[in-house]
Design a protein around this motif. Structure first.
Motif, short mmCIF file in Angstrom:
data_model
loop_
_atom_site.label_atom_id
_atom_site.label_comp_id
_atom_site.label_asym_id
_atom_site.label_seq_id
_atom_site.Cartn_x
_atom_site.Cartn_y
_atom_site.Cartn_z
N ALA A 247 0.87 -1.19 0.00
CA ALA A 247 0.00 0.00 0.00
C ALA A 247 0.90 1.23 0.00
CB ALA A 247 -0.92 0.01 1.22
N TRP A 253 -4.75 4.40 1.32
CA TRP A 253 -5.40 3.08 1.32
C TRP A 253 -6.81 3.19 1.92
CZ3 TRP A 253 -7.06 0.11 5.51
CH2 TRP A 253 -7.48 -1.21 5.20
N THR A 281 -6.21 -6.65 -2.39
CA THR A 281 -5.00 -6.21 -1.71
C THR A 281 -3.97 -7.34 -1.70
OG1 THR A 281 -5.99 -6.89 0.38
CG2 THR A 281 -6.21 -4.56 -0.22
#
Length: 430
Positions: A247, A253, A281
């Protein structure tokens, strides 16, 4: 039969009528001609934005709706025929040689009656010391006394040098209506030959997917692998319980996932979220699985600065290049056979021979902002000569400075770029 007197009077009136008609016709033609001149006249708007160091804003100029961001120093914009321009930035803060080149160009341009403008960015006057008289004699009165952190713009659109100075910022909107017929070139484009190769392109944060940048997602890796990328950058940060995940930062995020809990999240919370509701993710298991399934792909890391811990966690150290942010981390990577890419700040902080340091530590990759290329050209050429590959980031950060621009204008001087999107020019001959 008409009398001679009547005939003469008739002829006289006819002659006057003809003269009157001709006069009206000439007047109409003249009016139409003037209207045509007005219609065909070129009025081009130019916007100059000069920001001093104190504002921490980017200086720009706009011409024909195209905005260009400029580098530190003084930028000369030369206006040519057919609505063409050329421009060059001289690092008058850090280089006496650039000041000399700047003065030489101004002297030539003035002698040729060229139409041009100048704007300052950041700190532009440090190296002008000692050249004040030359600038003054050339007619640049305010530039000759410019202070280090002042904004400055100049133009000669009306056949006279017009200057403006401010401690912070200047914005000037000008109209260029002077007919320009010359195509004289003062700043010939420097072209650096290079062999196209897929190795030159790094998919930034996994690459763009459906117009969305910086997702660091599995879907981005999949999509950009299909397009042609083989080098993939991922930002690596830690969850609250110490797990490594991909991230850019937690605030971004959270926006991408509509997450409203405390930050950083736990690993479990991180894995439950979808980016924009669609994209998966990545934690270390996901990263390792993806690269195991794509054996010709290489991972380039960002954010993480512990080379040993991350290299031990990654599936294949030979397909790992780590951007590192301290000299100590680079030396540690070198000791353990980890491929290091030194970042801009630690590289520029090295005293003495930077290239020798990189060679001693077996560093073959460098990450730099494309914004410093102009002011670090000598270093770029030294790194190229040494076979050290420089990849530039900040692509798409400035108006007009996209992947195509970097490909056309900067590759060859630098080795490669961090790209958000794949462009057709990137197709390798290999």
């Amino acid at each position: 039969m008409k009398s001679p007197l009547i005939a003469i009077k008739f002829l006289k009136n006819s002659f006057l009528l003809i003269i009157l008609l001709i006069g009206c016709s000439l007047k109409a033609n003249t009016k139409n001609h003037k209207n045509l001149e007005v219609k065909n006249a070129i009025y081009t708007k130019v916007i100059l934005n000069s920001h001093s160091f104190n504002t921490h804003e980017r200086s720009t100029f706009t011409f024909l709706s195209q905005t260009e961001a400029v580098e530190r120093g003084l930028t000369v914009i030369h206006f040519q025929a057919n609505n063409q321009i050329e421009f060059k930035t001289f690092d008058t803060y850090g280089s006496k040689e650039d000041v000399k080149a700047f003065l030489e160009v101004l002297t030539r341009m003035k002698a040729s009656n060229a139409i041009f403008a100048i704007l300052a960015h950041d700190s532009a006057a440090a190296q002008l010391t000692g050249f004040e008289k030359q600038l003054y004699d050339l007619g640049f009165i305010q530039l000759s006394s410019l202070k280090g952190r002042q904004a400055y713009v100049m133009h000669n659109f009306n056949d006279a040098i017009i200057e403006q100075v401010d401690d912070n910022s200047i914005t000037q909107t000008l109209t260029l209506n002077t007919p320009i017929t010359t195509n004289e070139i003062y700043f010939p484009k420097e072209v650096y030959e290079f062999e196209p190769n897929v190795d030159r392109y790094i998919a930034h944060a996994g690459g763009e997917i459906n117009g969305v940048k910086s997702t660091n997602s599995r879907h981005a890796l999949d999509e950009n692998y299909k397009k042609g990328f083989r080098n993939f950058e991922l930002d690596i940060i830690e969850t609250s319980d110490g797990k490594l995940v991909a991230a850019h930062d937690w605030e971004m995020w959270a926006r991408f996932t509509d997450y409203t809990g405390s930050l950083p999240p736990t690993h479990s919370q991180f894995m439950k979220q979808k980016i924009y509701g669609d994209y998966s993710t990545l934690d270390m298991d996901g990263i390792n699985t993806w690269f195991k399934n794509h054996p010709d792909a290489t991972l380039i890391t960002d954010k993480v600065n512990d080379p040993i811990a991350f290299a031990d966690a990654f599936v294949d150290k030979d397909r790992l290049i780590m951007e590192l942010f301290s000299v100590m981390a680079v030396e540690k990577a070198s000791e353990h056979g980890i491929h290091a890419m030194i970042s801009q700040e630690p590289l520029l902080s090295i005293k003495g021979d930077k290239v020798n340091f990189l060679k001693v530590n077996n560093v073959k990759h460098v990450a730099l902002s494309r914004r410093i290329i102009a002011s670090q050209k000598k270093l770029m050429l030294q790194l190229k000569e040494a076979g050290i590959k420089v990849y530039v980031y900040n692509v798409n950060f400035d108006a007009g400075k996209d992947e195509q621009y970097v490909y056309d204008n900067e590759l060859g001087l630098v080795y490669g770029l961090y790209a958000d999107k794949w462009i057709s020019a990137m197709k390798s001959k290999n």
